[in-house]
Write a protein that holds these residues in place. Structure first.
Motif, PDB file in Angstrom:
ATOM      1  N   ILE A  11       7.848   0.282  -4.033  1.00 35.11           N
ATOM      2  CA  ILE A  11       8.558   0.029  -2.785  1.00 35.11           C
ATOM      3  C   ILE A  11       8.345   1.156  -1.768  1.00 35.11           C
ATOM      4  CG2 ILE A  11      10.739   1.049  -3.559  1.00 35.11           C
ATOM      5  CD1 ILE A  11      12.201  -1.218  -2.063  1.00 35.11           C
ATOM      6  N   LEU A  14       5.647   0.514   0.844  1.00 40.45           N
ATOM      7  CA  LEU A  14       5.741  -0.684   1.677  1.00 40.45           C
ATOM      8  C   LEU A  14       5.354  -0.397   3.126  1.00 40.45           C
ATOM      9  CD1 LEU A  14       6.492  -3.701   1.832  1.00 40.45           C
ATOM     10  CD2 LEU A  14       8.850  -2.985   2.262  1.00 40.45           C
ATOM     11  N   GLN A  32       7.141  -6.793   6.750  1.00 37.90           N
ATOM     12  CA  GLN A  32       5.885  -6.172   6.334  1.00 37.90           C
ATOM     13  C   GLN A  32       5.160  -7.153   5.431  1.00 37.90           C
ATOM     14  OE1 GLN A  32       4.555  -2.978   7.176  1.00 37.90           O
ATOM     15  NE2 GLN A  32       2.763  -3.916   6.253  1.00 37.90           N
ATOM     16  N   ARG A  34       2.098  -7.983   2.873  1.00 39.70           N
ATOM     17  CA  ARG A  34       1.246  -7.310   1.899  1.00 39.70           C
ATOM     18  C   ARG A  34       0.621  -8.376   0.995  1.00 39.70           C
ATOM     19  NH1 ARG A  34       0.079  -1.978   2.921  1.00 39.70           N
ATOM     20  NH2 ARG A  34       1.955  -0.852   3.477  1.00 39.70           N
ATOM     21  N   TYR A  38       5.902  -5.641  -3.215  1.00 39.42           N
ATOM     22  CA  TYR A  38       6.297  -4.232  -3.224  1.00 39.42           C
ATOM     23  C   TYR A  38       7.799  -4.065  -3.440  1.00 39.42           C
ATOM     24  CZ  TYR A  38       1.734  -2.793  -1.347  1.00 39.42           C
ATOM     25  OH  TYR A  38       0.395  -2.539  -1.167  1.00 39.42           O
ATOM     26  N   HIS A 103       7.700  -9.366   3.306  1.00 35.03           N
ATOM     27  CA  HIS A 103       8.903  -8.619   2.951  1.00 35.03           C
ATOM     28  C   HIS A 103       9.732  -8.478   4.226  1.00 35.03           C
ATOM     29  CE1 HIS A 103       5.792  -7.372   0.096  1.00 35.03           C
ATOM     30  NE2 HIS A 103       6.750  -7.054  -0.749  1.00 35.03           N
TER      31      HIS A 103
END
Length: 111
Positions: A11, A14, A32, A34, A38, A103
């Motif tokens: 995390i 991130l 975010q 990815r 995360y 996220h």
């Protein structure tokens, strides 16, 4: 967290870029994207002394991104987000069907 896959990264990785950290701390950046997971919803992370809580984790196609999504990422529009991502990852192409993990997060309020 059985409804989500295992994490692929920590995390604390991130959000790493100083400009994006500042955008998150100011409340402009609230998402975010990815390739991996995360963080899970409910987890707390810290950026330069400010605590954030992950509010949601969803799978999304790059082709479904809009200008509003790019703004939630801390960019003025989708084209600027896309250009930066492609410049950061030489050889990468923008594939509309490519799935990423979104996220979502917010500044954690004191309880």
């Amino acid at each position: 967290m059985s409804q989500y896959p295992e994490k692929t990264c920590s995390i604390d990785r991130l959000i790493r870029h100083p400009k994006l950290i500042e955008a998150a701390k100011s409340g402009v950046k609230t998402q975010q994207r990815r390739d991996g997971v995360y963080a899970w919803p409910g987890e707390v992370f810290e950026l330069d002394g400010t605590a954030f809580v992950v509010t949601d984790l969803q799978r999304e196609r790059l082709g479904d991104m809009t200008d509003e999504h790019a703004k939630a990422e801390g960019y003025p529009n989708l084209e600027s987000y896309r250009a930066l991502i492609l410049s950061m990852h030489p050889g990468m192409t923008w594939e509309p069907e490519h799935l990423v993990w979104v996220h979502s997060f917010k500044i954690k309020q004191d309880d």
